[in-house]
Design an enzyme around this catalytic site. Structure first.
Site, short mmCIF file in Angstrom:
data_model
loop_
_atom_site.label_atom_id
_atom_site.label_comp_id
_atom_site.label_asym_id
_atom_site.label_seq_id
_atom_site.Cartn_x
_atom_site.Cartn_y
_atom_site.Cartn_z
N GLY A 185 0.35 -37.78 11.22
CA GLY A 185 -0.61 -36.93 12.23
C GLY A 185 -1.75 -36.27 11.35
CD GLU A 215 -8.70 -29.05 14.11
OE1 GLU A 215 -8.92 -28.05 13.51
OE2 GLU A 215 -9.42 -30.18 14.06
CG HIS A 271 9.16 -15.32 15.75
ND1 HIS A 271 9.19 -15.12 14.40
CD2 HIS A 271 8.61 -14.05 16.32
CE1 HIS A 271 8.95 -13.86 13.98
NE2 HIS A 271 8.28 -13.31 15.10
#
Length: 566
Positions: free
Chosen positions: A139, A143, A367
């Protein structure tokens, strides 16, 4: 590389079968070691080395030290391999046995010991003989790859943490060339502010080690071509590979399966990095984990969360376990409550992604709960990744499942003026029977000791303590003892992706979620997620950058705590 076997050694030595010993040699047992003796001159002429036999019987790898953390002088930290079992590595065939050679050095007769020597054949040599590392970014035109992965890899290369034999292969479905990829990522690469030496030269060198492969739409064919391209770059030396799967969730399973079947090296270790989310709910996450474990060993899988690569997270355990002043206080006897704060600006850019998964499945699931596990875990046996993950999973399994009345949902309305803040606040209990209570003012909570680990806006460690204000009267004030990183350390803080990628290269897994941690985390969140999916809980609207949903303050009041600086 040479090995010496001493009869007095307590380790089990090699056993040479009589069928492979020449007739003019004498084989005898001595302290569970079978020693081969004979004329030194005859042996030196007839035999030149020992390769496959050592690999099979001693499970040792010839050549240089295994790839690990590399310092700026090129030194390599040794580490164990993590690769799946290879069924092809079975007992020696007669043809392999015929290649085994034994070199008996003449000076060994004087020292009365046998010396076994491995002689590298020309086919084993590649470049300077150093282990190679190939990193495939699957990939590569996305971005994330352009903004984070390639810049992080260059930063590690520039700072001397990657070996010279490093090759980076971008892989995607866009029909590009090597030069197209290099041109695409070159504008995103920057050198360290704190040491700008040879920036252009390093960048040119890095780009020359970066390649592109058009994968097409047939993953089986594409991964076979990727394997061939990487083998061409690696040569005949020991070769290690990392696969960074920066792909949409709907493509992950097929890419991962074909990668495991067609692109893994047999000449070193293989590691695969997977981006969040790790499933949509407990069943889908468990299904994904089972598929992963059917293709890879657990120690090959690195589930990455870039927020766990922040310096704040590493400082959490360092502050606790390396300072005697805090360790005795780290219990419910002294700690009143803990707040983990992550403001919207850290996550708001995800757009379409959050519409499908939401912040609970992404940020809270990984997280927030990982931060709590690191905060609350017992001291691990060592800093080894598995020892730390063993302690983390104990914490996660001990947390009861969240119920709807434990949670306040909020949804912001897009406005300007966002407050960007990431920190952990540890508030301690009041001093029992405090003799200075009358001097603290009307709000005793403001005078409570508090330890603050701040990542943003300015990284710092703050400790709130009470002290006497100057003057003749007895008036107490709550002040902060602070360590502001930008004042203390004049260095650029590495990006979290640099930290985590280096951990993967080193085989350090303590900041990556293991399958059992993943399952325990879903058990905590499942009841709330089910209610949200049924639309039984409506989110409260609030201004972006404001103080959050009003319902949160009723929740804090219910538990008798204040929020942040209130």
């Amino acid at each position: 590389m040479s090995f010496s076997l001493h009869p007095e050694s307590s380790l089990a030595g090699p056993i040479v079968s009589r069928a492979t010993v020449p007739k003019n040699l004498l084989a005898c047992n001595f302290h569970r070691h079978r020693i081969v003796s004979g004329g030194a001159t005859s042996l030196c002429r007839r035999f030149c080395g020992l390769k496959l036999w050592i690999l099979q019987r001693l499970n040792l790898q010839p050549g240089p030290a295994k790839l690990g953390r590399v310092n700026k002088f090129g030194g390599i930290k040794n580490q164990k391999k993590d690769r799946g079992a290879d069924p092809s590595q079975s007992a020696l065939t007669p043809e392999e046995a015929s290649t085994l050679k034994l070199h008996y050095a003449q000076d060994s007769l004087q020292s009365k010991r046998t010396s076994l020597q491995y002689v590298q054949s020309p086919s084993d040599k590649s470049g300077d003989g150093e282990s190679s590392l190939c990193i495939a970014v699957i990939g590569a035109t996305g971005e994330l790859a352009k903004r984070k992965i390639f810049p992080a890899l260059f930063a590690l290369y520039y700072s001397g943490f990657l070996p010279q034999n490093i090759y980076i292969v971008g892989y995607s479905r866009k029909n590009l060339t090597d030069e197209d990829l290099r041109s695409m990522i070159s504008s995103t690469l920057t050198c360290r502010i704190d040491h700008q030496q040879n920036c252009a030269e390093k960048m040119e060198s890095f780009l020359s080690k970066t390649f592109y492969l058009y994968g097409g739409y047939d993953n089986k064919e594409g991964m076979s071509k990727l394997d061939a391209r990487m083998e061409l770059l690696e040569g005949n030396s020991e070769a290690n590979r990392i696969f960074y799967l920066s792909v949409p969730q709907e493509a992950l399973v097929d890419v991962m399966s074909t990668l495991a079947n067609y692109a893994q090296t047999q000449k070193g270790w293989n590691r695969v990095i997977i981006e969040k989310p790790f499933g949509f709910d407990a069943p889908s996450s468990n299904q994904l984990s089972q598929l992963l474990l059917s293709k890879f060993e657990e120690n090959q899988i690195y589930r990455i969360d870039h927020l766990l690569g922040r310096n704040l997270i590493e400082n959490l355990t360092v502050l606790r376990f390396s300072n005697l002043v805090f360790e005795p206080l780290w219990s419910r006897k002294y700690i009143r409550h803990v707040q983990v704060i992550l403001s919207e600006d850290s996550v708001v850019a995800a757009g379409k992604y959050f519409e499908g998964y939401g912040i609970i499945r992404d940020i809270v699931h990984s997280h927030i709960l990982q931060t709590i596990a690191l905060f609350a875990m017992e001291p691990p046996v060592s800093l080894d990744g598995e020892d730390i993950r063993n302690e983390k999973v104990k914490v996660l399994r001990s947390i009861r499942s969240l119920e709807p009345n434990d949670v306040i949902l909020g949804q912001y309305k897009a406005t300007s003026g966002n407050d960007h803040r990431v920190e952990i606040r540890i508030q301690f209990h009041h001093v029992p029977g405090n003799i200075y209570r009358e001097c603290l003012g009307h709000n005793v909570d403001l005078a409570t000791n508090e330890l603050i680990l701040r990542d943003l806006p300015d990284e710092a460690i703050l400790l709130k303590v009470n002290n006497k204000m100057p003057g003749l009267g007895l008036h107490l004030d709550a002040s902060e003892l602070n360590l502001l990183y930008k004042d203390k350390y004049n260095v650029e803080v590495p990006d979290s992706y640099e930290h985590l990628l280096l951990d993967v290269i080193d085989g350090d897994s303590h900041l990556f979620m293991r399958s059992d941690e993943l399952a325990a985390t879903w058990n905590i969140l499942n009841p709330v997620l089910q209610e949200i999916d049924k639309r039984n809980i409506a989110p409260e609207r609030y201004e972006l950058g404001g103080r959050g949903p009003t319902g949160a303050y009723y929740l804090w009041a219910k538990h008798g705590v204040g929020w942040a600086d209130d």
